[in-house]
Design a protein around this motif. Structure first.
Motif, PDB file in Angstrom:
ATOM      1  N   ALA A   1       0.830  -1.210   0.000  1.00  0.00           N
ATOM      2  CA  ALA A   1       0.000   0.000   0.000  1.00  0.00           C
ATOM      3  C   ALA A   1       0.862   1.257   0.000  1.00  0.00           C
ATOM      4  CB  ALA A   1      -0.934  -0.024   1.211  1.00  0.00           C
ATOM      5  N   SER A   2       1.948   1.243   0.780  1.00  0.00           N
ATOM      6  CA  SER A   2       2.853   2.403   0.815  1.00  0.00           C
ATOM      7  C   SER A   2       3.527   2.607  -0.533  1.00  0.00           C
ATOM      8  CB  SER A   2       3.903   2.208   1.902  1.00  0.00           C
ATOM      9  OG  SER A   2       3.333   2.200   3.191  1.00  0.00           O
ATOM     10  N   MET A   3       3.988   1.519  -1.133  1.00  0.00           N
ATOM     11  CA  MET A   3       4.674   1.627  -2.417  1.00  0.00           C
ATOM     12  C   MET A   3       3.748   2.163  -3.502  1.00  0.00           C
ATOM     13  SD  MET A   3       7.827   1.000  -2.092  1.00  0.00           S
ATOM     14  CE  MET A   3       8.081   1.166  -3.856  1.00  0.00           C
ATOM     15  N   GLN A   4       2.511   1.736  -3.506  1.00  0.00           N
ATOM     16  CA  GLN A   4       1.568   2.241  -4.501  1.00  0.00           C
ATOM     17  C   GLN A   4       1.388   3.745  -4.365  1.00  0.00           C
ATOM     18  OE1 GLN A   4      -1.638  -0.478  -3.555  1.00  0.00           O
ATOM     19  NE2 GLN A   4      -1.211  -1.748  -5.350  1.00  0.00           N
ATOM     20  N   GLN A   5       1.383   4.227  -3.125  1.00  0.00           N
ATOM     21  CA  GLN A   5       1.253   5.658  -2.917  1.00  0.00           C
ATOM     22  C   GLN A   5       2.530   6.387  -3.343  1.00  0.00           C
ATOM     23  OE1 GLN A   5      -0.555   6.668   0.771  1.00  0.00           O
ATOM     24  NE2 GLN A   5      -0.292   8.882   0.519  1.00  0.00           N
ATOM     25  N   LEU A   6       3.686   5.857  -2.959  1.00  0.00           N
ATOM     26  CA  LEU A   6       4.955   6.497  -3.323  1.00  0.00           C
ATOM     27  C   LEU A   6       5.128   6.583  -4.837  1.00  0.00           C
ATOM     28  CD1 LEU A   6       7.442   4.890  -0.758  1.00  0.00           C
ATOM     29  CD2 LEU A   6       6.389   7.147  -0.643  1.00  0.00           C
ATOM     30  N   LEU A   7       4.711   5.541  -5.540  1.00  0.00           N
ATOM     31  CA  LEU A   7       4.877   5.513  -6.989  1.00  0.00           C
ATOM     32  C   LEU A   7       3.952   6.489  -7.708  1.00  0.00           C
ATOM     33  CD1 LEU A   7       5.379   1.677  -7.450  1.00  0.00           C
ATOM     34  CD2 LEU A   7       7.014   3.458  -8.115  1.00  0.00           C
ATOM     35  N   SER A   8       2.977   7.030  -7.002  1.00  0.00           N
ATOM     36  CA  SER A   8       2.085   8.020  -7.609  1.00  0.00           C
ATOM     37  C   SER A   8       2.666   9.439  -7.525  1.00  0.00           C
ATOM     38  CB  SER A   8       0.715   7.985  -6.925  1.00  0.00           C
ATOM     39  OG  SER A   8       0.773   8.533  -5.608  1.00  0.00           O
ATOM     40  N   TRP A   9       3.795   9.596  -6.816  1.00  0.00           N
ATOM     41  CA  TRP A   9       4.396  10.910  -6.644  1.00  0.00           C
ATOM     42  C   TRP A   9       5.471  11.168  -7.698  1.00  0.00           C
ATOM     43  CZ3 TRP A   9       5.672  10.452  -0.680  1.00  0.00           C
ATOM     44  CH2 TRP A   9       4.465  10.326   0.034  1.00  0.00           C
ATOM     45  N   ASP A  10       5.787  12.433  -7.898  1.00  0.00           N
ATOM     46  CA  ASP A  10       6.847  12.840  -8.823  1.00  0.00           C
ATOM     47  C   ASP A  10       8.176  12.856  -8.076  1.00  0.00           C
ATOM     48  OD1 ASP A  10       8.528  13.960 -10.679  1.00  0.00           O
ATOM     49  OD2 ASP A  10       7.500  15.897 -10.784  1.00  0.00           O
ATOM     50  N   TRP A  11       9.088  11.983  -8.491  1.00  0.00           N
ATOM     51  CA  TRP A  11      10.387  11.850  -7.837  1.00  0.00           C
ATOM     52  C   TRP A  11      11.515  12.490  -8.649  1.00  0.00           C
ATOM     53  CZ3 TRP A  11      11.002  10.487  -2.910  1.00  0.00           C
ATOM     54  CH2 TRP A  11       9.914   9.874  -2.287  1.00  0.00           C
ATOM     55  N   GLN A  12      11.171  13.378  -9.563  1.00  0.00           N
ATOM     56  CA  GLN A  12      12.183  14.116 -10.321  1.00  0.00           C
ATOM     57  C   GLN A  12      13.145  13.186 -11.063  1.00  0.00           C
ATOM     58  OE1 GLN A  12      12.447  17.771 -10.304  1.00  0.00           O
ATOM     59  NE2 GLN A  12      10.358  17.399  -9.625  1.00  0.00           N
TER      60      GLN A  12
ATOM     61  N   LEU B   1       7.600  -6.226  -4.840  1.00  0.00           N
ATOM     62  CA  LEU B   1       8.129  -5.543  -6.022  1.00  0.00           C
ATOM     63  C   LEU B   1       7.798  -6.304  -7.300  1.00  0.00           C
ATOM     64  CD1 LEU B   1      11.585  -4.260  -4.726  1.00  0.00           C
ATOM     65  CD2 LEU B   1       9.313  -3.225  -4.544  1.00  0.00           C
ATOM     66  N   SER B   2       7.753  -7.621  -7.232  1.00  0.00           N
ATOM     67  CA  SER B   2       7.358  -8.412  -8.393  1.00  0.00           C
ATOM     68  C   SER B   2       5.894  -8.153  -8.747  1.00  0.00           C
ATOM     69  CB  SER B   2       7.564  -9.902  -8.118  1.00  0.00           C
ATOM     70  OG  SER B   2       8.933 -10.209  -7.985  1.00  0.00           O
ATOM     71  N   GLN B   3       5.058  -8.035  -7.735  1.00  0.00           N
ATOM     72  CA  GLN B   3       3.643  -7.752  -7.980  1.00  0.00           C
ATOM     73  C   GLN B   3       3.470  -6.371  -8.600  1.00  0.00           C
ATOM     74  OE1 GLN B   3       1.109  -8.484  -4.595  1.00  0.00           O
ATOM     75  NE2 GLN B   3      -0.699  -7.596  -5.580  1.00  0.00           N
ATOM     76  N   LEU B   4       4.215  -5.396  -8.108  1.00  0.00           N
ATOM     77  CA  LEU B   4       4.163  -4.055  -8.686  1.00  0.00           C
ATOM     78  C   LEU B   4       4.602  -4.088 -10.150  1.00  0.00           C
ATOM     79  CD1 LEU B   4       5.661  -1.992  -5.734  1.00  0.00           C
ATOM     80  CD2 LEU B   4       3.318  -1.812  -6.604  1.00  0.00           C
ATOM     81  N   LYS B   5       5.642  -4.860 -10.410  1.00  0.00           N
ATOM     82  CA  LYS B   5       6.142  -4.986 -11.781  1.00  0.00           C
ATOM     83  C   LYS B   5       5.077  -5.589 -12.692  1.00  0.00           C
ATOM     84  CE  LYS B   5      10.193  -6.894 -14.204  1.00  0.00           C
ATOM     85  NZ  LYS B   5      11.440  -7.704 -14.016  1.00  0.00           N
ATOM     86  N   GLN B   6       4.373  -6.599 -12.203  1.00  0.00           N
ATOM     87  CA  GLN B   6       3.319  -7.241 -12.974  1.00  0.00           C
ATOM     88  C   GLN B   6       2.162  -6.284 -13.238  1.00  0.00           C
ATOM     89  OE1 GLN B   6       2.366 -10.687 -10.641  1.00  0.00           O
ATOM     90  NE2 GLN B   6       4.289 -11.732 -11.121  1.00  0.00           N
ATOM     91  N   GLN B   7       1.967  -5.335 -12.324  1.00  0.00           N
ATOM     92  CA  GLN B   7       0.901  -4.347 -12.475  1.00  0.00           C
ATOM     93  C   GLN B   7       1.282  -3.207 -13.416  1.00  0.00           C
ATOM     94  OE1 GLN B   7       0.135  -3.137  -8.431  1.00  0.00           O
ATOM     95  NE2 GLN B   7      -0.970  -5.018  -7.910  1.00  0.00           N
ATOM     96  N   GLY B   8       2.531  -3.241 -13.900  1.00  0.00           N
ATOM     97  CA  GLY B   8       2.975  -2.213 -14.831  1.00  0.00           C
ATOM     98  C   GLY B   8       3.498  -0.952 -14.177  1.00  0.00           C
ATOM     99  N   ALA B   9       3.828  -1.026 -12.888  1.00  0.00           N
ATOM    100  CA  ALA B   9       4.360   0.140 -12.187  1.00  0.00           C
ATOM    101  C   ALA B   9       5.768   0.460 -12.674  1.00  0.00           C
ATOM    102  CB  ALA B   9       4.373  -0.120 -10.678  1.00  0.00           C
ATOM    103  N   ALA B  10       6.212   1.677 -12.385  1.00  0.00           N
ATOM    104  CA  ALA B  10       7.590   2.061 -12.694  1.00  0.00           C
ATOM    105  C   ALA B  10       8.541   1.101 -11.987  1.00  0.00           C
ATOM    106  CB  ALA B  10       7.857   3.497 -12.250  1.00  0.00           C
ATOM    107  N   PRO B  11       9.680   0.779 -12.611  1.00  0.00           N
ATOM    108  CA  PRO B  11      10.590  -0.209 -12.025  1.00  0.00           C
ATOM    109  C   PRO B  11      11.068   0.183 -10.624  1.00  0.00           C
ATOM    110  CG  PRO B  11      11.208   0.282 -14.288  1.00  0.00           C
ATOM    111  CD  PRO B  11      10.170   1.288 -13.899  1.00  0.00           C
ATOM    112  N   VAL B  12      10.968  -0.742  -9.711  1.00  0.00           N
ATOM    113  CA  VAL B  12      11.513  -0.593  -8.353  1.00  0.00           C
ATOM    114  C   VAL B  12      12.353  -1.838  -8.101  1.00  0.00           C
ATOM    115  CG1 VAL B  12      11.057  -0.318  -5.898  1.00  0.00           C
ATOM    116  CG2 VAL B  12       9.479   0.685  -7.579  1.00  0.00           C
ATOM    117  N   GLY B  13      13.636  -1.651  -7.834  1.00  0.00           N
ATOM    118  CA  GLY B  13      14.521  -2.783  -7.624  1.00  0.00           C
ATOM    119  C   GLY B  13      15.010  -2.880  -6.197  1.00  0.00           C
TER     120      GLY B  13
END
Length: 332
Positions: free
Chosen positions: A141-152, A184-196
């Motif tokens: 849940a936290s990662m989904q929120q963080l990925l919605s922000w602009d990280w420059q 992180l694998s689930q986020l990747k499957q959802q098409g989120a920006a890469p997080v390693g």
């Protein structure tokens, strides 16, 4: 190739703040040819003591990777429920607020330099699970929120710290690597920006009580297609000025010049080479570097810089030895 240096761990400002002492240190750091940038500690604002001082003393060519672990550990000292993986709603919100402050600090540094200088920010799956529960679901849940922000343009990365494995006394005690990779694998499957994932050698070995644990963690991250970085920091079960089983960033053991290393560190030159080989091709990693502490704490700036130079040379030499390894899929 150049490396990111967690220079804050080797600073002579071990307590308090002496701006002139740190200025001398930064001038010396700028002369280390192997350093392409700094792993920069985030504790709530751009610089722990003085944003203006920090901006005035940067080498113009440096890039940056922010690490949130110093601020996370400070917060946990007063709010045990703090963390992106926390099941405590107030603690998880406090961690998100902290990350919002980190985002503003990245913007401030980029604007000052007039370029996208911050390449990544390493976050951590607190809280310490021996004190307050953490879960993969809350971290998701936290990662989904963080990925919605602009990280420059800065990549979000998870630096794995030692997991809570009772009855072993943890240093950090955060989520397991398998939980982190699953999220992180689930986020990747959802098409989120890469997080390693960034593997810190010392923290993985602290968790497994065996140098093989670092290799296993590197391989697990590669197998998941999520290896984004490797930071070298030593650890040992032997008591010394660095402490036994302490996340105190022991230097690499230096066979040629023992005084420019830690004689009891489990991080040997051979272990550096083995980790680089396991992570290869390291050219695809967004974070590769070194973070060491210096003992005695009374060491001068010149002595600290000499030690850092020798440690960077070991990393460079070991990388040269494996530079002919064929590329391997699995990094992001």
């Amino acid at each position: 190739m150049g490396y990111f240096l967690g220079a804050y761990a080797a600073s002579a400002n071990v307590s308090g703040w002496d701006a002139q002492l740190e200025a001398d240190y930064y001038r010396g750091l700028a002369g280390l040819a192997e350093v392409k940038g700094l792993e920069h500690p985030f504790l709530g604002q751009l610089h722990q003591h003085d944003d203006a001082w920090f901006l005035q003393h940067l080498a113009p060519h440096w890039d940056y990777v922010f690490t949130t672990i110093p601020g996370v550990m400070n917060a946990l000292a007063t709010q045990p429920g703090f963390g992106l993986a926390s099941t405590d709603p107030a603690g998880r919100q406090a961690a998100l607020d902290f990350m919002q402050a980190a985002r503003q600090a990245i913007l401030k540094l980029n604007q000052h330099l007039g370029r996208q200088a911050v390449k990544a920010i390493m976050l951590h799956t607190a809280p310490a699970r021996d004190k307050v529960a953490g879960s993969a679901a809350c971290f998701m849940a936290s990662m989904q929120q963080l990925l919605s922000w602009d990280w420059q343009g800065a990549q979000l990365q998870v630096e794995h710290c030692d997991a809570y494995l009772p009855p072993q006394l943890p240093s950090k005690g955060f989520l397991s690597l398998s939980d982190e990779l699953a999220v992180l694998s689930q986020l990747k499957q959802q098409g989120a920006a890469p997080v390693g994932v960034v593997i810190n050698w010392g923290r993985s070995v602290f968790e497994g009580r065996d140098p093989a644990a670092a290799i296993a963690h590197i391989q697990a991250a590669k197998d998941a297609g999520l290896l984004a970085g490797l930071m070298f920091s030593g650890v040992s079960g032997e008591d010394s000025a660095y402490g036994a089983w302490r996340d105190s960033h022991q230097p690499i053991r230096n066979a040629q010049a023992p005084e420019l290393g830690s004689a009891c560190s489990w991080l040997t030159e051979q272990q550096v080479g083995a980790a680089l080989k396991a992570a290869s091709p390291v050219e695809h990693l967004s974070v590769l570097g070194l973070k060491i502490g210096v003992r005695p704490v009374t060491a001068t700036v010149a002595e600290r810089l000499t030690l850092l130079q020798a440690q960077l040379q070991i990393l460079t030499q070991q990388q040269a030895l494996i530079s002919s390894i064929s590329p391997v899929n699995g990094s992001i």
